[in-house]
Design an enzyme around this catalytic site. Structure first.
Site, short mmCIF file in Angstrom:
data_model
loop_
_atom_site.label_atom_id
_atom_site.label_comp_id
_atom_site.label_asym_id
_atom_site.label_seq_id
_atom_site.Cartn_x
_atom_site.Cartn_y
_atom_site.Cartn_z
N ASN A 263 0.13 9.17 -5.12
CA ASN A 263 -0.31 10.37 -4.39
C ASN A 263 0.56 11.62 -4.61
O ASN A 263 0.02 12.69 -4.92
CB ASN A 263 -0.45 10.07 -2.90
CG ASN A 263 -1.48 8.96 -2.63
OD1 ASN A 263 -1.91 8.28 -3.55
ND2 ASN A 263 -1.88 8.80 -1.38
N LYS B 177 0.85 -1.20 0.00
CA LYS B 177 0.00 0.00 0.00
C LYS B 177 0.89 1.25 0.00
O LYS B 177 0.60 2.23 -0.70
CB LYS B 177 -0.92 -0.04 1.24
CG LYS B 177 -1.83 1.16 1.40
CD LYS B 177 -3.17 0.90 0.75
CE LYS B 177 -4.13 2.06 0.70
NZ LYS B 177 -4.18 2.96 1.81
#
Ligand code: NAD
Ligand code: KPL
Length: 305
Positions: free
Chosen positions: A192, A184
């Protein structure tokens, strides 16, 4: 008699968990920062969860950190940068063998908490559920997902997974929670920061495929070096899949920056760059994206960490 779920942090995920546990009739107590927050909470009717456009309010009990009751099970639902200090305020209440369930994204904050409480059982979580606040004490359940839970040093699943089942919280006990957290983290590092730098939705990164691919190659090298080969497998393919599947969304970091909120950069990109430095790995693109992101945060008057 079930053990009380103490929930630290009445934000998006804390409220999402507290309301569903309370709805199932399980004992839940919400720990608020101080007496002023408790007074504000008590003036409301309770915690409101909005699901499929329908709002329900649950009268979850609130308390302050200095309440006397010992804590046996604590769900830490703060941001990564607040987790350690928030738990520290509860130190004198943590019962021997307390279970700390750490919901933070990224890596670094979990180890910091675990190192401080060797007597605790620390359970790490990685969640794909999505929620946001649309008012004080009110949270919208925005994205159904899954929460993986695991304990890297103790493979036995806790009995309270039955509580999660009763509460309808989709979950799975994971024997490789660190792999999930690293995977993750890598996804978040590949997507991001670029959405902040290019000021775009996740789908906007389809116009920057080369840069994404270069970052994925460096992140793959990092994961392999950090003893996480399973987390490295087909990373670029998955990053591209996530970009496509979430094309219309803004990443969580983009949303933090757009709302002038502190980001979790220290537990994502900064953590990755520090891990690379520890392994004497040179990852120039990852480092460059980190530097550009910090410049962007500073230019906006946001914390660089
Ligand atoms: P949030 O900001 O909505 O909630 C955090 C809450 O903790 C806030 O209400 C804050 O006031 C409270 N808090 C901080 N310090 C405290 C203290 N000392 N005492 C009491 N309360 C304190 O954050 P969130 O969105 O729920 O995120 C929590 C973690 O979960 C983050 O690491 C985030 O990345 C991760 N996460 C969030 C989502 C989501 O959809 N919101 C999804 C997956 C993962
Ligand atoms: O988890 C995410 C986030 O925005 O934080 C995704 C959607 C995977 C993008 O990295």
């Amino acid at each position: 008699m079930s053990t009380t779920w103490h929930i630290l942090g009445a934000g998006s995920l804390g409220t999402l968990w507290a309301t569903r546990l309370a709805r199932a009739g399980l004992p839940v107590k919400l720990i608020l920062r101080d007496a002023a927050r408790l007074a504000s909470y008590q003036a409301a009717d309770g915690l409101t969860l909005v699901e499929h456009g329908v709002a329900h309010t649950y009268p979850v009990l609130g308390e302050t950190p200095d309440s006397p009751e010992p804590i046996h099970r604590l769900l830490v639902a703060c941001k990564a940068y607040d987790a350690q200090s928030a738990v520290a305020h509860l130190q004198s209440r943590l019962a021997p063998g307390v279970e700390l369930i750490l919901l933070q994204n990224g890596l670094g904050s979990q180890d910091a908490v675990a190192a401080q409480y060797p007597q605790a059982r620390c359970i790490f979580a990685s969640s794909t559920e999505g929620a946001f606040r649309d008012g004080d004490w009110r949270v919208v359940f925005a994205g159904h997902g899954y929460t993986w839970l695991g304990d890297a040093s103790h493979p036995t699943a806790p009995v309270w997974l039955d509580d999660l089942r009763a509460a309808g919280i989709p979950h799975e006990w994971s024997s490789d929670i660190l792999t999930r957290l690293w995977r993750k983290l890598a996804l978040n590092c590949a997507i991001n920061p670029l959405t902040v730098l290019y000021q775009c939705r996740n789908g906007g990164l389809q116009a920057h495929q080369c840069e994404v691919a270069t970052l994925c190659a460096e992140l793959t090298e990092l994961l392999q070096c950090c003893g996480q080969p399973a987390a490295a497998q087909d990373l670029q393919t998955e990053v591209e899949r996530v970009i496509q599947a979430t094309a219309a969304n803004y990443s969580s970091m983009y949303q933090d920056v757009a709302s002038a909120r502190r980001t979790e950069i220290s537990y994502l990109l900064s953590y990755a760059c520090q891990a690379a430095a520890r392994h004497r790995l040179t990852l120039p693109h990852l480092q460059q994206v980190y530097t550009r992101l910090v410049d962007q945060l500073v230019a906006r008057g946001l914390p660089r960490d």
